[in-house]
Design a protein around this motif. Structure first.
Motif, PDB file in Angstrom:
ATOM      1  N   GLU A  11      -8.431 -18.810  41.251  1.00 19.61           N
ATOM      2  CA  GLU A  11      -8.474 -19.722  42.398  1.00 19.61           C
ATOM      3  C   GLU A  11      -7.805 -19.077  43.613  1.00 19.61           C
ATOM      4  O   GLU A  11      -8.287 -19.196  44.734  1.00 19.61           O
ATOM      5  N   LEU A  12      -6.701 -18.388  43.366  1.00 13.02           N
ATOM      6  CA  LEU A  12      -6.007 -17.700  44.451  1.00 13.02           C
ATOM      7  C   LEU A  12      -6.881 -16.593  45.034  1.00 13.02           C
ATOM      8  O   LEU A  12      -6.934 -16.421  46.258  1.00 13.02           O
ATOM      9  N   ARG A  13      -7.586 -15.879  44.181  1.00 11.11           N
ATOM     10  CA  ARG A  13      -8.466 -14.808  44.651  1.00 11.11           C
ATOM     11  C   ARG A  13      -9.603 -15.338  45.520  1.00 11.11           C
ATOM     12  O   ARG A  13     -10.060 -14.677  46.431  1.00 11.11           O
ATOM     13  N   ASN A  14     -10.087 -16.523  45.196  1.00  8.73           N
ATOM     14  CA  ASN A  14     -11.235 -17.087  45.902  1.00  8.73           C
ATOM     15  C   ASN A  14     -10.861 -17.890  47.143  1.00  8.73           C
ATOM     16  O   ASN A  14     -11.739 -18.285  47.904  1.00  8.73           O
ATOM     17  N   LYS A  15      -9.592 -18.108  47.343  1.00  6.97           N
ATOM     18  CA  LYS A  15      -9.143 -18.899  48.487  1.00  6.97           C
ATOM     19  C   LYS A  15      -8.850 -17.978  49.668  1.00  6.97           C
ATOM     20  O   LYS A  15      -8.104 -17.017  49.555  1.00  6.97           O
ATOM     21  N   GLU A  16      -9.452 -18.287  50.795  1.00  5.49           N
ATOM     22  CA  GLU A  16      -9.186 -17.506  52.001  1.00  5.49           C
ATOM     23  C   GLU A  16      -8.038 -18.130  52.775  1.00  5.49           C
ATOM     24  O   GLU A  16      -7.840 -19.332  52.747  1.00  5.49           O
ATOM     25  N   ILE A  17      -7.318 -17.303  53.472  1.00  7.54           N
ATOM     26  CA  ILE A  17      -6.278 -17.809  54.347  1.00  7.54           C
ATOM     27  C   ILE A  17      -6.956 -18.295  55.618  1.00  7.54           C
ATOM     28  O   ILE A  17      -7.685 -17.552  56.271  1.00  7.54           O
ATOM     29  N   GLU A  18      -6.723 -19.543  55.938  1.00  5.22           N
ATOM     30  CA  GLU A  18      -7.421 -20.140  57.065  1.00  5.22           C
ATOM     31  C   GLU A  18      -7.075 -19.465  58.391  1.00  5.22           C
ATOM     32  O   GLU A  18      -7.916 -19.353  59.274  1.00  5.22           O
ATOM     33  N   ASP A  19      -5.852 -19.007  58.541  1.00  8.02           N
ATOM     34  CA  ASP A  19      -5.439 -18.390  59.807  1.00  8.02           C
ATOM     35  C   ASP A  19      -6.208 -17.109  60.092  1.00  8.02           C
ATOM     36  O   ASP A  19      -6.582 -16.845  61.230  1.00  8.02           O
ATOM     37  N   LEU A  20      -6.430 -16.317  59.069  1.00  3.47           N
ATOM     38  CA  LEU A  20      -7.075 -15.022  59.271  1.00  3.47           C
ATOM     39  C   LEU A  20      -8.556 -15.046  58.912  1.00  3.47           C
ATOM     40  O   LEU A  20      -9.366 -14.441  59.591  1.00  3.47           O
ATOM     41  N   HIS A  23      -8.743 -12.155  54.692  1.00  9.66           N
ATOM     42  CA  HIS A  23      -8.070 -11.749  53.463  1.00  9.66           C
ATOM     43  C   HIS A  23      -8.000 -12.939  52.524  1.00  9.66           C
ATOM     44  O   HIS A  23      -7.813 -14.065  52.951  1.00  9.66           O
ATOM     45  N   SER A  24      -8.121 -12.677  51.269  1.00 15.28           N
ATOM     46  CA  SER A  24      -7.934 -13.758  50.306  1.00 15.28           C
ATOM     47  C   SER A  24      -6.436 -14.026  50.166  1.00 15.28           C
ATOM     48  O   SER A  24      -5.599 -13.179  50.484  1.00 15.28           O
ATOM     49  N   SER A  25      -6.130 -15.181  49.685  1.00 18.82           N
ATOM     50  CA  SER A  25      -4.730 -15.508  49.420  1.00 18.82           C
ATOM     51  C   SER A  25      -4.147 -14.548  48.389  1.00 18.82           C
ATOM     52  O   SER A  25      -2.976 -14.195  48.445  1.00 18.82           O
ATOM     53  N   TYR A  26      -4.984 -14.118  47.466  1.00 24.97           N
ATOM     54  CA  TYR A  26      -4.560 -13.173  46.439  1.00 24.97           C
ATOM     55  C   TYR A  26      -4.086 -11.867  47.070  1.00 24.97           C
ATOM     56  O   TYR A  26      -3.012 -11.355  46.754  1.00 24.97           O
ATOM     57  N   GLU A  27      -4.884 -11.312  47.980  1.00 23.39           N
ATOM     58  CA  GLU A  27      -4.505 -10.057  48.641  1.00 23.39           C
ATOM     59  C   GLU A  27      -3.198 -10.222  49.399  1.00 23.39           C
ATOM     60  O   GLU A  27      -2.346  -9.335  49.377  1.00 23.39           O
ATOM     61  N   SER A  28      -3.052 -11.344  50.071  1.00 20.56           N
ATOM     62  CA  SER A  28      -1.816 -11.605  50.816  1.00 20.56           C
ATOM     63  C   SER A  28      -0.629 -11.744  49.878  1.00 20.56           C
ATOM     64  O   SER A  28       0.471 -11.289  50.191  1.00 20.56           O
ATOM     65  N   TYR A  29      -0.854 -12.371  48.743  1.00 29.56           N
ATOM     66  CA  TYR A  29       0.212 -12.536  47.757  1.00 29.56           C
ATOM     67  C   TYR A  29       0.646 -11.176  47.211  1.00 29.56           C
ATOM     68  O   TYR A  29       1.849 -10.905  47.086  1.00 29.56           O
ATOM     69  N   GLU A  57      -0.588 -12.468  30.770  1.00 31.39           N
ATOM     70  CA  GLU A  57      -1.857 -11.859  31.180  1.00 31.39           C
ATOM     71  C   GLU A  57      -1.923 -11.720  32.703  1.00 31.39           C
ATOM     72  O   GLU A  57      -2.305 -10.673  33.224  1.00 31.39           O
ATOM     73  N   CYS A  58      -1.511 -12.748  33.410  1.00 28.62           N
ATOM     74  CA  CYS A  58      -1.520 -12.712  34.875  1.00 28.62           C
ATOM     75  C   CYS A  58      -0.492 -11.716  35.409  1.00 28.62           C
ATOM     76  O   CYS A  58      -0.749 -11.019  36.386  1.00 28.62           O
ATOM     77  N   GLN A  59       0.649 -11.657  34.762  1.00 35.39           N
ATOM     78  CA  GLN A  59       1.676 -10.703  35.184  1.00 35.39           C
ATOM     79  C   GLN A  59       1.130  -9.284  35.142  1.00 35.39           C
ATOM     80  O   GLN A  59       1.360  -8.499  36.071  1.00 35.39           O
ATOM     81  N   ASP A  60       0.408  -8.965  34.083  1.00 36.16           N
ATOM     82  CA  ASP A  60      -0.180  -7.634  33.968  1.00 36.16           C
ATOM     83  C   ASP A  60      -1.186  -7.370  35.086  1.00 36.16           C
ATOM     84  O   ASP A  60      -1.201  -6.287  35.679  1.00 36.16           O
ATOM     85  N   VAL A  61      -2.005  -8.359  35.390  1.00 38.29           N
ATOM     86  CA  VAL A  61      -2.991  -8.220  36.475  1.00 38.29           C
ATOM     87  C   VAL A  61      -2.272  -8.023  37.807  1.00 38.29           C
ATOM     88  O   VAL A  61      -2.633  -7.135  38.594  1.00 38.29           O
ATOM     89  N   LEU A  62      -1.250  -8.821  38.056  1.00 39.03           N
ATOM     90  CA  LEU A  62      -0.515  -8.721  39.321  1.00 39.03           C
ATOM     91  C   LEU A  62       0.194  -7.378  39.439  1.00 39.03           C
ATOM     92  O   LEU A  62       0.162  -6.743  40.507  1.00 39.03           O
ATOM     93  N   LEU A  63       0.827  -6.925  38.376  1.00 29.96           N
ATOM     94  CA  LEU A  63       1.499  -5.617  38.409  1.00 29.96           C
ATOM     95  C   LEU A  63       0.513  -4.490  38.665  1.00 29.96           C
ATOM     96  O   LEU A  63       0.787  -3.585  39.466  1.00 29.96           O
ATOM     97  N   ASN A  64      -0.644  -4.536  38.026  1.00 27.68           N
ATOM     98  CA  ASN A  64      -1.661  -3.504  38.262  1.00 27.68           C
ATOM     99  C   ASN A  64      -2.180  -3.555  39.693  1.00 27.68           C
ATOM    100  O   ASN A  64      -2.438  -2.509  40.297  1.00 27.68           O
ATOM    101  N   SER A  65      -2.307  -4.743  40.247  1.00 24.71           N
ATOM    102  CA  SER A  65      -2.734  -4.863  41.649  1.00 24.71           C
ATOM    103  C   SER A  65      -1.672  -4.313  42.585  1.00 24.71           C
ATOM    104  O   SER A  65      -1.989  -3.669  43.586  1.00 24.71           O
ATOM    105  N   MET A  66      -0.408  -4.559  42.255  1.00 22.56           N
ATOM    106  CA  MET A  66       0.669  -3.997  43.075  1.00 22.56           C
ATOM    107  C   MET A  66       0.642  -2.472  43.018  1.00 22.56           C
ATOM    108  O   MET A  66       0.778  -1.811  44.043  1.00 22.56           O
TER     109      MET A  66
END
Length: 88
Positions: A11-20, A23-29, A57-66
């Protein structure tokens, strides 16, 4: 508190930041987590606190994205040290 799951992460990946709108909220996070790690006082603890809100599982995804984000900056990034910091 219940840990956030892959569904929440999607859901975070698919949500766009309204101001910009670019970028997805995920990328900003991910950028926020990277910023905390590199430039904030107690940054490692801040990242760990954020990660604790997610299931393993999410922690691993987030760490790999970082890691991918840090590597894209073409800095002298030490992946092993980063992973050690996150495990301590």
């Amino acid at each position: 508190m219940t840990a956030k799951t892959i569904k929440d992460l999607e859901e975070l990946r698919n949500k766009e930041i309204e101001d910009l709108g670019i970028h997805s909220s995920y990328e900003s996070y991910i950028k926020y987590l990277c910023d905390c790690y590199t430039s904030k006082l107690y940054g490692i603890n801040r990242v760990k606190t954020e990660l604790s809100r997610w299931d393993k599982e999410c922690q691993d995804v987030l760490l790999n994205s970082m890691i991918a984000t840090f590597e894209s900056y073409e800095l002298n990034f030490n992946t092993n040290k980063f992973l050690e910091d996150m495990v301590k």
